[in-house]
Design a protein around this motif. Structure first.
Motif, PDB file in Angstrom:
ATOM      1  N   UNK A 191       0.960  -1.125  -0.101  1.00 16.89           N
ATOM      2  CA  UNK A 191      -0.405  -0.167   0.068  1.00 16.89           C
ATOM      3  C   UNK A 191       0.638   0.921   0.170  1.00 16.89           C
ATOM      4  N   UNK A 192       2.558   1.372   0.579  1.00 16.31           N
ATOM      5  CA  UNK A 192       3.302   2.052   0.579  1.00 16.31           C
ATOM      6  C   UNK A 192       3.291   2.672  -0.633  1.00 16.31           C
ATOM      7  N   UNK A 193       3.600   2.529  -2.032  1.00 18.07           N
ATOM      8  CA  UNK A 193       3.912   2.152  -2.870  1.00 18.07           C
ATOM      9  C   UNK A 193       2.419   2.483  -3.934  1.00 18.07           C
ATOM     10  N   UNK A 194       1.225   2.384  -3.576  1.00 14.71           N
ATOM     11  CA  UNK A 194       0.442   2.938  -4.475  1.00 14.71           C
ATOM     12  C   UNK A 194      -0.056   4.391  -4.675  1.00 14.71           C
ATOM     13  N   UNK A 195       0.347   5.406  -4.101  1.00 16.71           N
ATOM     14  CA  UNK A 195       0.220   6.635  -3.820  1.00 16.71           C
ATOM     15  C   UNK A 195       1.376   6.685  -5.548  1.00 16.71           C
ATOM     16  N   UNK A 196       2.240   6.587  -5.237  1.00 15.55           N
ATOM     17  CA  UNK A 196       3.575   6.589  -6.669  1.00 15.55           C
ATOM     18  C   UNK A 196       3.343   5.809  -7.534  1.00 15.55           C
ATOM     19  N   UNK A 197       2.267   4.959  -7.652  1.00 13.81           N
ATOM     20  CA  UNK A 197       1.473   3.983  -9.157  1.00 13.81           C
ATOM     21  C   UNK A 197       0.815   4.710  -9.757  1.00 13.81           C
ATOM     22  N   UNK A 198      -0.198   5.871  -9.255  1.00 17.38           N
ATOM     23  CA  UNK A 198      -0.780   6.211 -10.556  1.00 17.38           C
ATOM     24  C   UNK A 198       0.312   7.225 -11.455  1.00 17.38           C
ATOM     25  N   UNK A 199       1.826   7.931 -11.095  1.00 19.15           N
ATOM     26  CA  UNK A 199       2.667   8.187 -11.302  1.00 19.15           C
ATOM     27  C   UNK A 199       3.405   7.189 -12.929  1.00 19.15           C
ATOM     28  N   UNK A 200       3.368   6.285 -12.346  1.00 16.09           N
ATOM     29  CA  UNK A 200       3.508   5.438 -13.680  1.00 16.09           C
ATOM     30  C   UNK A 200       2.270   4.863 -15.018  1.00 16.09           C
ATOM     31  N   UNK A 201       1.590   4.418 -13.869  1.00 19.78           N
ATOM     32  CA  UNK A 201       0.729   4.647 -14.757  1.00 19.78           C
ATOM     33  C   UNK A 201      -0.066   5.484 -15.910  1.00 19.78           C
ATOM     34  N   UNK A 202      -0.329   6.854 -15.478  1.00 21.97           N
ATOM     35  CA  UNK A 202      -0.693   8.456 -16.118  1.00 21.97           C
ATOM     36  C   UNK A 202       0.197   8.750 -17.205  1.00 21.97           C
ATOM     37  N   UNK A 203       2.308   8.417 -16.173  1.00 22.42           N
ATOM     38  CA  UNK A 203       3.150   7.798 -17.413  1.00 22.42           C
ATOM     39  C   UNK A 203       3.061   7.632 -18.666  1.00 22.42           C
ATOM     40  N   UNK A 204       3.177   6.230 -18.292  1.00 22.33           N
ATOM     41  CA  UNK A 204       3.332   5.262 -19.222  1.00 22.33           C
ATOM     42  C   UNK A 204       1.921   4.966 -20.558  1.00 22.33           C
ATOM     43  N   UNK A 205       0.144   6.059 -20.209  1.00 16.01           N
ATOM     44  CA  UNK A 205       0.041   6.527 -21.290  1.00 16.01           C
ATOM     45  C   UNK A 205       0.301   7.684 -21.555  1.00 16.01           C
ATOM     46  N   UNK A 219      -1.548  15.946 -16.687  1.00 19.70           N
ATOM     47  CA  UNK A 219      -2.637  17.152 -15.373  1.00 19.70           C
ATOM     48  C   UNK A 219      -3.174  16.400 -13.825  1.00 19.70           C
ATOM     49  N   UNK A 220      -2.264  16.749 -13.073  1.00 18.70           N
ATOM     50  CA  UNK A 220      -2.251  15.874 -11.569  1.00 18.70           C
ATOM     51  C   UNK A 220      -3.968  15.765 -11.645  1.00 18.70           C
ATOM     52  N   UNK A 221      -3.863  14.909 -10.519  1.00 23.16           N
ATOM     53  CA  UNK A 221      -2.950  13.784 -10.690  1.00 23.16           C
ATOM     54  C   UNK A 221      -3.090  12.879 -11.291  1.00 23.16           C
ATOM     55  N   UNK A 222      -4.068  13.152 -12.118  1.00 21.23           N
ATOM     56  CA  UNK A 222      -3.561  11.091 -13.277  1.00 21.23           C
ATOM     57  C   UNK A 222      -4.610  11.418 -14.493  1.00 21.23           C
ATOM     58  N   UNK A 223      -4.918  12.457 -14.376  1.00 25.76           N
ATOM     59  CA  UNK A 223      -4.989  13.540 -16.133  1.00 25.76           C
ATOM     60  C   UNK A 223      -4.121  13.306 -17.008  1.00 25.76           C
ATOM     61  N   UNK A 224      -4.650  12.440 -18.663  1.00 22.12           N
ATOM     62  CA  UNK A 224      -3.916  12.754 -19.865  1.00 22.12           C
ATOM     63  C   UNK A 224      -4.506  13.552 -20.567  1.00 22.12           C
ATOM     64  N   UNK A 225      -4.132  14.467 -21.375  1.00 21.78           N
ATOM     65  CA  UNK A 225      -5.142  15.972 -21.366  1.00 21.78           C
ATOM     66  C   UNK A 225      -3.806  15.245 -23.799  1.00 21.78           C
ATOM     67  N   UNK A 226      -5.139  16.085 -24.496  1.00 23.03           N
ATOM     68  CA  UNK A 226      -4.599  15.920 -25.347  1.00 23.03           C
ATOM     69  C   UNK A 226      -5.041  16.850 -25.926  1.00 23.03           C
ATOM     70  N   UNK A 227      -4.314  17.983 -27.103  1.00 28.05           N
ATOM     71  CA  UNK A 227      -4.722  18.778 -27.527  1.00 28.05           C
ATOM     72  C   UNK A 227      -5.240  19.877 -26.263  1.00 28.05           C
TER      73      UNK A 227
END
Ligand code: BTN
Length: 240
Positions: A69-83, A99-107
């Motif tokens: 569980x201590x890694x879950x906060x970081x995991x979302x950054x790995x997920x969004x960066x990978x997207x 876009x914080x915390x976990x959105x990906x914006x195109x145009x």
């Protein structure tokens, strides 16, 4: 069950929510990694109690993986960066931002959403929706949505999924061997509004300040007057 890399993959014709399917798989599971996808998703969940509209042709996927569980906060950054890296690999000229915390914006419009939920026995369920073919046009959403196809970027949900899993697995390996620092640096290099005035809406209030970055757990650092506050959860807006 099919396989993608060393994940067990189930592709359903139709479901309520792939997160529910993945949560169900975590009961009694141990030592397995699962991906659940669906061609149709009828009652998808979003963050902060919102829903997620399931338009056909889009990607609805949930991964179930054992993680401290201590890694879950970081995991979302790995997920969004990978997207972001998946979209950029498929379409190198794309105008894409995080876009914080976990959105990906195109145009400058939202193409994906991520929802983390706690499974059983130390499992984390990572739900991801990507607007591949269509985007919902809903009044009053917090950020306007768009699909890759609407911007002229043609792919399909399975091609995207397989490319995503390659990139995600590589990034997880890097995270496990080198720590969160390098992931955070790469994430910050592509985030919208770093060093600029932003507004953050939390459950309790709205705050304006300068977006200074994220800490080692992914909390947003917001400079207000003379102090830097850490924001755990909320939605970010950019003044026009
Ligand atoms: C958000 O609010 O931005 C997060 C949306 C997450 C949607 C995905 S679609 C696949 C998975 N199943 C769900 O019910 N939700 C997630």
């Amino acid at each position: 069950m099919q396989k993608i890399n060393n994940w067990e993959w189930i592709d359903l014709a139709e479901t309520g929510s792939t997160n529910d399917e993945a949560l169900h798989l975590t009961s009694g599971a141990k030592g397995h990694k699962y991906i659940v996808t669906a061609q149709k998703q009828n009652s998808g969940r979003g963050r902060r109690g919102r829903g997620w509209v399931g338009l056909e042709g889009n990607l609805f996927m949930s991964m179930a993986v054992e993680m401290e569980p201590c890694k879950w906060g970081q995991a979302v950054f790995v997920v969004s960066l990978s997207l972001l890296e998946t979209v950029r690999t498929l379409f190198p000229t794309v105008d894409i931002k995080l876009k914080w915390p976990n959105d990906v914006l195109v145009a400058d419009r939202k193409i994906s959403g991520i929802l983390l939920e706690k499974g059983e026995g130390g499992y984390l369920v990572i739900g991801i929706g990507v607007n591949i073919k269509k985007a919902p046009q809903i009044e009053g959403v917090i950020y306007p949505a768009v699909s890759l196809a609407e911007l002229g970027y043609e792919t399909d949900r399975i091609t995207f999924l397989k490319k995503y899993m390659d990139i995600f697995d590589k990034n997880v390996n890097g995270w496990n061997t080198c720590g969160f620092g390098a992931i955070r640096q790469r994430w910050l290099a592509d985030v919208k509004g770093l060093g600029c005035e932003i507004r953050v809406r939390t459950d309790k209030e709205e705050k304006d300040g300068i977006f200074e970055g994220v800490d080692e757990n992914g909390l947003l650092l917001l400079k207000t007057n003379d102090k830097t506050e850490k924001i755990y959860a909320g939605d970010v807006f950019f003044p026009r």
